[in-house]
Design an enzyme around this catalytic site. Structure first.
Site, mmCIF file in Angstrom:
data_model
loop_
_atom_site.group_PDB
_atom_site.id
_atom_site.type_symbol
_atom_site.label_atom_id
_atom_site.label_comp_id
_atom_site.label_asym_id
_atom_site.label_seq_id
_atom_site.Cartn_x
_atom_site.Cartn_y
_atom_site.Cartn_z
ATOM 1 N N THR A 1 -11.846 9.299 0.874
ATOM 2 C CA THR A 1 -12.440 8.124 1.518
ATOM 3 C C THR A 1 -13.094 8.536 2.834
ATOM 4 O O THR A 1 -12.469 9.193 3.658
ATOM 5 C CB THR A 1 -11.346 7.055 1.730
ATOM 6 O OG1 THR A 1 -10.989 6.563 0.439
ATOM 7 C CG2 THR A 1 -11.819 5.904 2.590
ATOM 8 N N HIS B 1 -8.651 4.929 -10.766
ATOM 9 C CA HIS B 1 -7.698 5.170 -9.666
ATOM 10 C C HIS B 1 -6.414 4.379 -9.953
ATOM 11 O O HIS B 1 -6.345 3.191 -9.693
ATOM 12 C CB HIS B 1 -8.318 4.729 -8.343
ATOM 13 C CG HIS B 1 -7.593 5.215 -7.120
ATOM 14 N ND1 HIS B 1 -6.326 5.733 -7.149
ATOM 15 C CD2 HIS B 1 -7.990 5.269 -5.815
ATOM 16 C CE1 HIS B 1 -5.959 6.071 -5.906
ATOM 17 N NE2 HIS B 1 -6.950 5.800 -5.083
ATOM 18 N N ASN C 1 -1.613 5.888 -5.502
ATOM 19 C CA ASN C 1 -1.588 5.573 -4.071
ATOM 20 C C ASN C 1 -1.363 4.110 -3.688
ATOM 21 O O ASN C 1 -1.834 3.641 -2.655
ATOM 22 C CB ASN C 1 -2.863 6.098 -3.399
ATOM 23 C CG ASN C 1 -2.896 7.619 -3.423
ATOM 24 O OD1 ASN C 1 -1.870 8.252 -3.681
ATOM 25 N ND2 ASN C 1 -4.051 8.203 -3.165
ATOM 26 N N TYR D 1 -2.411 1.262 -4.997
ATOM 27 C CA TYR D 1 -3.439 0.238 -5.196
ATOM 28 C C TYR D 1 -3.113 -0.588 -6.441
ATOM 29 O O TYR D 1 -2.019 -0.473 -6.998
ATOM 30 C CB TYR D 1 -4.824 0.893 -5.225
ATOM 31 C CG TYR D 1 -5.116 1.562 -3.891
ATOM 32 C CD1 TYR D 1 -5.267 0.793 -2.732
ATOM 33 C CD2 TYR D 1 -5.168 2.950 -3.758
ATOM 34 C CE1 TYR D 1 -5.481 1.384 -1.492
ATOM 35 C CE2 TYR D 1 -5.391 3.546 -2.517
ATOM 36 C CZ TYR D 1 -5.541 2.758 -1.390
ATOM 37 O OH TYR D 1 -5.743 3.344 -0.169
ATOM 38 N N ASN E 1 0.930 3.501 0.913
ATOM 39 C CA ASN E 1 0.673 2.060 0.854
ATOM 40 C C ASN E 1 1.877 1.270 0.348
ATOM 41 O O ASN E 1 1.727 0.291 -0.367
ATOM 42 C CB ASN E 1 -0.577 1.780 0.016
ATOM 43 C CG ASN E 1 -1.819 2.291 0.701
ATOM 44 O OD1 ASN E 1 -2.013 2.039 1.893
ATOM 45 N ND2 ASN E 1 -2.634 3.047 -0.004
HETATM 46 C C1 8OZ Z 1 -7.462 7.258 2.883
HETATM 47 C C2 8OZ Z 1 -7.955 6.160 3.549
HETATM 48 C C3 8OZ Z 1 -8.317 5.050 2.830
HETATM 49 C C4 8OZ Z 1 -8.191 5.026 1.469
HETATM 50 C C5 8OZ Z 1 -6.369 6.704 -1.367
HETATM 51 C C6 8OZ Z 1 -8.514 5.580 -1.442
HETATM 52 O O1 8OZ Z 1 -5.397 7.022 -0.702
HETATM 53 C C7 8OZ Z 1 -7.550 6.125 -0.691
HETATM 54 C C8 8OZ Z 1 -7.683 6.143 0.787
HETATM 55 C C9 8OZ Z 1 -7.319 7.249 1.518
HETATM 56 O O2 8OZ Z 1 -6.383 6.831 -2.592
#
Ligand code: 8OZ
Length: 368
Positions: free
Chosen positions: A25, A177, A180, A182, A237
Site C-alpha cells: 500500500t 486479498h 490481514n 480485511y 487489523n
Molecule cells: C499497510 C497499510 C495499509 C494497508 C494490508 C492492504 O496490510 C494492506 C495495508 C498495509 O494488506
C-alpha cells in the site's frame, strides 16, 4: 536444485523467475485513480517474476484508506491500463490485488459517509489513514454495521466486476486479498464473525464467503488467472481466531478443486515475527500446503514475510514455488539482480511509505 532465478508458472502466467513483488500500500492514487507515476514505479520493478499491485478497492464501500486505488470505474481501468502497458513493455507480469476492507474503514471514506460494513457489528481495534490538509493522519476505524445476508451477493458481484475490469485493464490476472484482517478474513475468523446465519459459526459457514468470492472470480476470468492471499495467524487489523489450523485447512481444502493459479501465504505476523502464533499450537504451514495439494490444488505455493535471499533459497528448496518480497522490493527496483549478485540493498525509508510523490517511490536507485 531449483533456484530463485529459474522460470516458473502460476496457473496461466509464465514467470521469468520465482521472485515476486508483494502487494504494498502506497497511498499515491488521489481520487482512487492510478496515476502515470504509478506506471513508472511498477515498470521499474518489472524484473520480478510477478508483480502484485498494492491492494485495490473493488468498490467505494470496499475503501478503507485515503488515496488507495480502486478498480470499479472506467477511469480507474484506464489508469491501470497505463500501468500494465508499462510493465509489459518492460517484460514483466502483473496481477491486481482485489480488496474489500470490511470494517477497517472510516465513515469519511464511505459512500454518503455511512458506516463501514462487516460480518458482525464489532469495531476493529486498529487504525486507518486519512489525509488531512495533505498530511497522512492515523485515526481509529469507525464502528461497522453487520451486513444483512441479502447484501452479500452484491459484494460477490463487485468482486466479479473488479475481475472483469482487471482483464480489461490488461492485467495478467488477479490476487484475491483474503488476508490481514480485511473483509474475507473477518468472515473467516471467530473474533470478527459472530453471525448465526449461513455465514457464521461452523467452519463451513465461516469459509462460505471466501469460497463464493473465489468461485465468482474464477468463473469470470478463469482459475488460471486467479491467486489468493491468506495470513493464517496474523494479528493485523485485530484479526483473531484461537484455532487457525483447522480453519485454514478447511478453507484450502475447499479451494483445491478450483485449481487456482496460486496461493500466497503470509507466515506469522504481517511485517513482524515469522513465528507469531494464535491459539496454543505453532502453525504448521507444510500441513496447510498438503491440505491444498491433497484436494487438487496444483498451482504455485507462494510464501511471504521477512524473506532474504538465503531464506528464500531455502524455502524454494523445501517446496515453495515463489517467494514474495515487500519492503526489499519497495527500496530496490532491481531486487532480482541484487539477490543474484549478492549486491547490497538500499535501505527503505519508512517516512515515505504511505502518501507523497516521487520521493521514496520512484527515486530508489538501481545498480549501475
Ligand atoms: C499497510 C497499510 C495499509 C494497508 C494490508 C492492504 O496490510 C494492506 C495495508 C498495509 O494488506
Amino acid at each position: 536444485m531449483t533456484s530463485l532465478f529459474e522460470p516458473a508458472r502460476a496457473g496461466d502466467i509464465a514467470l521469468a523467475n520465482r521472485i515476486v513483488m508483494a502487494p504494498l500500500t502506497r497511498n499515491r492514487a488521489p481520487g482512487a485513480v492510478p496515476t502515470p507515476l504509478m506506471a513508472t514505479y511498477y515498470a521499474q520493478r518489472a524484473s520480478g517474476g510477478l508483480l502484485v499491485t498494492e491492494a485495490t478497492a473493488i468498490s467505494h464501500q470496499g475503501q478503507g484508506y485515503a488515496d488507495v486505488p480502486g478498480i470499479w470505474s472506467a477511469e480507474q481501468v484506464a489508469g491501470w491500463k497505463r500501468v500494465t502497458d508499462a510493465v509489459h513493455a518492460a517484460g514483466g507480469k502483473i496481477v491486481v490485488q482485489l480488496w474489500h476492507v470490511g470494517r477497517v474503514s472510516h465513515t469519511d471514506l464511505q459512500p454518503n459517509n455511512g458506516q463501514p460494513v462487516a460480518p458482525s457489528a464489532i469495531t476493529a481495534k486498529t487504525k486507518t489513514v486519512l489525509i488531512k490538509d495533505g498530511v497522512p493522519t492515523f485515526v481509529e476505524t469507525s464502528a461497522p454495521r453487520a451486513l444483512d445476508a441479502g447484501e452479500i451477493p452484491g459484494i460477490v458481484q463487485d468482486y466479479r466486476r473488479a475481475a472483469r475490469n482487471a482483464i480489461a485493464a490488461g492485467f495478467d490476472g488477479v490476487e484475491v486479498h483474503g488476508a490481514n484482517g480485511y473483509l474475507i478474513d473477518q468472515f473467516l475468523r471467530a473474533g470478527s464473525n459472530q453471525r448465526t446465519d449461513d455465514y457464521g459459526g461452523s467452519l463451513e459457514n465461516r469459509t462460505r464467503f471466501l469460497l463464493e468470492v473465489v468461485r465468482a472470480v474464477t468463473e469470470e476470468i478463469g482459475a488460471g488467472k486467479v491467486g489468493l492471499r491468506l495470513s493464517p495467524v496474523t494479528p493485523a487489523n485485530d484479526a483473531k481466531d484461537d484455532h487457525p489450523q483447522p480453519l485454514f485447512e478447511h478453507a484450502v481444502r475447499g479451494l483445491g478443486p478450483l485449481k487456482l493459479a496460486y496461493i500466497h501465504v503470509i507466515e506469522g505476523a504481517t511485517g513482524g515475527p515469522r513465528d507469531h502464533q494464535q491459539g496454543d499450537q505453532p502453525f504448521d504451514y507444510a500441513a496447510l500446503r498438503k491440505a491444498w495439494r491433497d484436494t487438487g490444488g496444483d498451482g504455485a505455493w507462494m510464501v511471504n514475510n521477512g524473506y532474504n535471499g538465503t531464506l528464500a533459497t531455502e524455502a524454494v528448496q523445501h517446496g515453495a514455488d515463489l517467494v514474495a518480497f515487500g519492503t526489499p522490493f519497495l527500496a530496490n527496483p532491481d531486487l532480482p539482480r541484487r539477490l543474484k549478485e549478492n549486491a547490497p540493498l538500499n535501505t527503505p525509508d519508512k517516512a515515505t511509505f504511505y502518501g507523497g510523490g516521487a520521493k521514496g517511490y520512484t527515486d530508489y536507485p538501481a545498480l549501475a
